[in-house]
Design an enzyme around this catalytic site. Structure first.
Site, PDB file in Angstrom:
ATOM      1  N   ASP A 253       5.147   0.717  12.276  1.00  0.00           N
ATOM      2  CA  ASP A 253       4.005  -0.042  11.764  1.00  0.00           C
ATOM      3  C   ASP A 253       3.983  -1.495  12.252  1.00  0.00           C
ATOM      4  O   ASP A 253       3.041  -2.234  11.951  1.00  0.00           O
ATOM      5  CB  ASP A 253       3.986  -0.006  10.222  1.00  0.00           C
TER       6      ASP A 253
ATOM      7  N   LYS B 162       0.835  -1.216   0.000  1.00  0.00           N
ATOM      8  CA  LYS B 162       0.000   0.000   0.000  1.00  0.00           C
ATOM      9  C   LYS B 162       0.866   1.260   0.000  1.00  0.00           C
ATOM     10  O   LYS B 162       0.634   2.182  -0.785  1.00  0.00           O
ATOM     11  CB  LYS B 162      -0.898  -0.034   1.246  1.00  0.00           C
ATOM     12  N   ASN B 163       1.865   1.293   0.894  1.00  0.00           N
ATOM     13  CA  ASN B 163       2.629   2.529   1.056  1.00  0.00           C
ATOM     14  C   ASN B 163       3.635   2.780  -0.062  1.00  0.00           C
ATOM     15  O   ASN B 163       4.224   3.852  -0.146  1.00  0.00           O
ATOM     16  CB  ASN B 163       3.319   2.567   2.432  1.00  0.00           C
TER      17      ASN B 163
ATOM     18  N   ARG C  73      -5.110  10.307   4.935  1.00  0.00           N
ATOM     19  CA  ARG C  73      -4.118  11.377   5.034  1.00  0.00           C
ATOM     20  C   ARG C  73      -3.134  11.355   3.866  1.00  0.00           C
ATOM     21  O   ARG C  73      -2.594  12.396   3.495  1.00  0.00           O
ATOM     22  CB  ARG C  73      -3.337  11.239   6.329  1.00  0.00           C
TER      23      ARG C  73
ATOM     24  N   ARG D 134       0.048  14.477  13.524  1.00  0.00           N
ATOM     25  CA  ARG D 134       0.533  14.294  12.150  1.00  0.00           C
ATOM     26  C   ARG D 134       0.430  15.539  11.268  1.00  0.00           C
ATOM     27  O   ARG D 134      -0.300  15.553  10.267  1.00  0.00           O
ATOM     28  CB  ARG D 134      -0.189  13.112  11.495  1.00  0.00           C
ATOM     29  N   PRO D 135       1.169  16.608  11.607  1.00  0.00           N
ATOM     30  CA  PRO D 135       1.147  17.806  10.765  1.00  0.00           C
ATOM     31  C   PRO D 135       1.852  17.569   9.423  1.00  0.00           C
ATOM     32  O   PRO D 135       2.484  16.524   9.229  1.00  0.00           O
ATOM     33  CB  PRO D 135       1.912  18.838  11.600  1.00  0.00           C
ATOM     34  N   VAL D 136       1.743  18.546   8.502  1.00  0.00           N
ATOM     35  CA  VAL D 136       2.418  18.408   7.196  1.00  0.00           C
ATOM     36  C   VAL D 136       3.366  19.583   6.954  1.00  0.00           C
ATOM     37  O   VAL D 136       3.686  19.911   5.821  1.00  0.00           O
ATOM     38  CB  VAL D 136       1.396  18.269   6.030  1.00  0.00           C
TER      39      VAL D 136
ATOM     40  N   CYS E 276      -5.142  12.382  13.664  1.00  0.00           N
ATOM     41  CA  CYS E 276      -5.787  11.076  13.496  1.00  0.00           C
ATOM     42  C   CYS E 276      -5.526  10.248  14.732  1.00  0.00           C
ATOM     43  O   CYS E 276      -4.910  10.720  15.686  1.00  0.00           O
ATOM     44  CB  CYS E 276      -5.311  10.381  12.226  1.00  0.00           C
TER      45      CYS E 276
ATOM     46  N   ARG F 111      -8.311  -1.182   5.043  1.00  0.00           N
ATOM     47  CA  ARG F 111      -7.539  -0.108   4.405  1.00  0.00           C
ATOM     48  C   ARG F 111      -6.154  -0.613   4.022  1.00  0.00           C
ATOM     49  O   ARG F 111      -5.534  -0.071   3.099  1.00  0.00           O
ATOM     50  CB  ARG F 111      -7.370   1.065   5.369  1.00  0.00           C
TER      51      ARG F 111
HETATM   52  N1  EPU Z   1       5.726  14.952  10.966  1.00  0.00           N
HETATM   53  C1  EPU Z   1       5.733  16.291  11.254  1.00  0.00           C
HETATM   54  N2  EPU Z   1       5.570  17.166  10.205  1.00  0.00           N
HETATM   55  C2  EPU Z   1       5.441  16.748   8.919  1.00  0.00           C
HETATM   56  C3  EPU Z   1       5.444  15.366   8.631  1.00  0.00           C
HETATM   57  C4  EPU Z   1       5.593  14.478   9.691  1.00  0.00           C
HETATM   58  O1  EPU Z   1       5.856  16.706  12.409  1.00  0.00           O
HETATM   59  O2  EPU Z   1       5.303  17.587   8.014  1.00  0.00           O
HETATM   60  C5  EPU Z   1       5.889  13.973  12.063  1.00  0.00           C
HETATM   61  C6  EPU Z   1       4.649  13.073  12.228  1.00  0.00           C
HETATM   62  O3  EPU Z   1       3.668  13.690  13.009  1.00  0.00           O
HETATM   63  C7  EPU Z   1       5.241  11.836  12.845  1.00  0.00           C
HETATM   64  C8  EPU Z   1       6.645  11.763  12.201  1.00  0.00           C
HETATM   65  O4  EPU Z   1       6.914  13.068  11.722  1.00  0.00           O
HETATM   66  O5  EPU Z   1       5.378  12.005  14.221  1.00  0.00           O
HETATM   67  C9  EPU Z   1       6.771  10.774  11.057  1.00  0.00           C
HETATM   68  O6  EPU Z   1       5.694  10.933  10.151  1.00  0.00           O
HETATM   69  P1  EPU Z   1       5.817  10.614   8.592  1.00  0.00           P
HETATM   70  O7  EPU Z   1       5.540  11.869   7.845  1.00  0.00           O
HETATM   71  O8  EPU Z   1       7.064   9.887   8.298  1.00  0.00           O
HETATM   72  O9  EPU Z   1       4.573   9.635   8.394  1.00  0.00           O
HETATM   73  P2  EPU Z   1       3.682   9.557   7.097  1.00  0.00           P
HETATM   74  O10 EPU Z   1       4.530   9.831   5.925  1.00  0.00           O
HETATM   75  O11 EPU Z   1       2.439  10.336   7.293  1.00  0.00           O
HETATM   76  C10 EPU Z   1       4.128   7.035   6.516  1.00  0.00           C
HETATM   77  C11 EPU Z   1       3.282   5.816   6.356  1.00  0.00           C
HETATM   78  C12 EPU Z   1       2.771   5.373   7.725  1.00  0.00           C
HETATM   79  C13 EPU Z   1       3.988   5.068   8.616  1.00  0.00           C
HETATM   80  C14 EPU Z   1       4.887   6.306   8.701  1.00  0.00           C
HETATM   81  C15 EPU Z   1       6.166   6.074   9.484  1.00  0.00           C
HETATM   82  C16 EPU Z   1       2.362   6.087   4.137  1.00  0.00           C
HETATM   83  C17 EPU Z   1       1.181   6.359   3.284  1.00  0.00           C
HETATM   84  N3  EPU Z   1       2.162   6.128   5.461  1.00  0.00           N
HETATM   85  O12 EPU Z   1       3.280   8.029   7.101  1.00  0.00           O
HETATM   86  O13 EPU Z   1       2.026   4.191   7.538  1.00  0.00           O
HETATM   87  O14 EPU Z   1       3.556   4.718   9.903  1.00  0.00           O
HETATM   88  O15 EPU Z   1       5.244   6.744   7.365  1.00  0.00           O
HETATM   89  O16 EPU Z   1       6.884   5.037   8.939  1.00  0.00           O
HETATM   90  O17 EPU Z   1       3.427   5.804   3.635  1.00  0.00           O
HETATM   91  C18 EPU Z   1       0.388   2.590   8.083  1.00  0.00           C
HETATM   92  O18 EPU Z   1       0.644   2.030   6.991  1.00  0.00           O
HETATM   93  O19 EPU Z   1      -0.320   2.064   8.978  1.00  0.00           O
HETATM   94  C19 EPU Z   1       0.946   3.911   8.341  1.00  0.00           C
HETATM   95  C20 EPU Z   1       0.457   4.720   9.290  1.00  0.00           C
END
Ligand code: EPU
Length: 419
Positions: A306, A22-23, A93, A122-124, A117, A398
């Protein structure tokens, strides 16, 4: 709402194939926006998140065709709309992954801001800061990110924190930027390498994915290709954990064990015997009780967040006490309360869970709160005495393709109860 009814006590035996990841698939579907020609994706997993990503692209005007071999051909070359509406973003997300490609290709995007969530806020901000450094103008208005750019210009960007989808978003945007972009403090997850390989097949010039520094030389356009989605390492690891808690003996085909080094080390430490070849992993658990294993989650190559919930179950039935530290997400222990209702003895203290192994788990009615939490409840149900009913299993659909079919094939006794 559908539920899963699990009769515990059967150990798992046999061989199954790993599904597509998926990812890995989600960013690749978003990346089709960058391309002027058709893209065919093979081995896509049949999952709700994939359907949602298609729905998002479809809502913007992409044309998506499915052939008799279950391959998807996507034409995102002439989108009519560059907006990702809240109705879709709130359900997934990963919709944020269209931001970079839309700005790079169409010079604008309007994306609903994903909220918090179940596993954290999880900010961006890392995505947005990096896109601004490439030259985009970004405003937050009425709950939406509004981004625009006449052109993106390559530069050196150091991410403020490691982010998987953030690294993917900016890597995609930089493919069509003018000049060279260098990204540091990037995520090194295998899915980043997969995306780079896919983009390079489309004509991008990316080097260093999977290392600390990614260099992207911008190109003027990307072309069509056919690509097969690699196997899902977290799905594979979840089934290996299921075999560990049921004293099983299983083989997973189609998965590269190098992608699971830290998880396999921990499974061995818990008492499982593991043997691998290039493209499969076999696990045999002859011991009655796993040994407790301490775990600290962190970005790849460290132990994946994960898999934290699934290892909570291994430790919950282990012979002794263990510590789990969750360092990636601030609130990823929602499964613990439900596991304790099944007889586990786990105490949460901030980002630490102290797990005291117990003799037996008992079936109960439990509620899934997120994807990996649901997997842990199923694992607990498989090794518990009596019947477990897992509610809200839309979370599991999902991210795990036909989970009860695969587990039943290995000897589990699981029925999907209709709504
Ligand atoms: N973070 C920030 N600011 C940002 C982005 C992230 O503070 O702009 C923080 C997040 O809040 C978190 C950390 O950085 O505490 C890591 O988040 P990351 O952005 O790496 O997570 P993600 O990209 O949203 C992906 C996977 C997740 C997986 C995480 C960590 C996808 C679609 N999702 O999420 O998968 O847990 O990386 O490896 O690739 C799942 O499959 O169940 C899942 C949640």
């Amino acid at each position: 709402m559908e539920k899963l009814l699990i009769k515990g006590g059967n150990s798992l035996h046999g061989t199954i194939n790993c599904s597509g990841a998926k990812n890995a698939a989600l960013p690749m579907i978003a990346a089709t926006i960058l391309c002027n020609e058709k893209i065919t994706l093979k081995n896509l997993p049949y999952l709700q998140d994939i359907t949602t990503m298609f729905e998002l692209l479809g809502s913007m005007g992409a044309n998506i065709l499915l052939d008799e071999n279950m391959n998807f051909t996507i034409s995102s070359n002439e989108l009519l709309d560059t907006e990702a509406r809240y109705e879709l973003v709130k359900t997934m997300r990963a919709s944020i992954l269209v931001l970079g490609p839309l700005v790079a290709k169409y010079g604008k995007a309007r994306i609903a801001l994903p909220g918090g969530c179940a596993i954290g806020s999880r900010p961006v901000n890392f995505h947005l800061d990096a896109l601004e450094q490439l030259g985009a103008k970004i405003e937050l208005k009425n709950g939406y990110i509004e981004a625009s750019a006449k052109e993106l210009i390559g530069t050196s960007i150091k991410f403020d924190g490691i982010t998987v989808t953030g690294t993917e978003n900016i890597m995609m945007a930089a493919c069509l930027a003018k000049g060279t972009t260098s990204l540091t403090n990037v995520a090194k997850e295998p899915e980043i390498e997969d995306l780079a390989e896919f983009l390079n097949e489309m004509g991008a010039k990316i080097k260093g994915a999977g290392t600390d520094k990614i260099i992207i030389e911008g190109v003027s356009e990307l072309k069509g290709t056919t690509f097969s989605i690699p196997a899902d390492r977290i799905e594979a690891a979840t089934y290996l954990a299921a075999a560990t808690v049921t004293q099983g003996n299983i083989c997973i085909k189609g998965i590269n064990p190098k992608r699971l080094k830290k998880v396999l080390d921990k499974l061995e430490e818990s008492g499982a015997e593991i043997s691998c070849d290039e493209n499969s992993i076999s696990l045999s658990m002859s011991k009655q009780k796993p040994k407790p294993v301490d775990i600290t989650t962190a970005p790849f190559p460290e132990f994946p967040t994960d898999m934290q919930a699934q290892f909570s179950v291994i430790n919950a039935i282990a012979d002794g006490t263990s510590n789990i530290y969750e360092t990636v997400f601030e609130n990823r222990f929602m499964h613990i309360q439900e596991l304790n209702r099944m007889g586990c003895d786990i105490e949460v203290n901030g980002n630490q869970a102290i797990v005291k192994g117990v003799k037996n788990l008992y079936g109960a009615e439990v509620m899934a709160t997120d994807l990996r939490a649901s997997a842990s409840l199923i694992l607990a149900g498989l090794c518990a005495e009596g019947q477990t009913i897992v509610d809200r299993i839309y979370h599991i659909d999902r991210g795990y393709e036909r989970i009860e079919e695969k587990l039943n094939y290995l000897g589990a006794d699981i029925i999907r109860l209709p709504s």
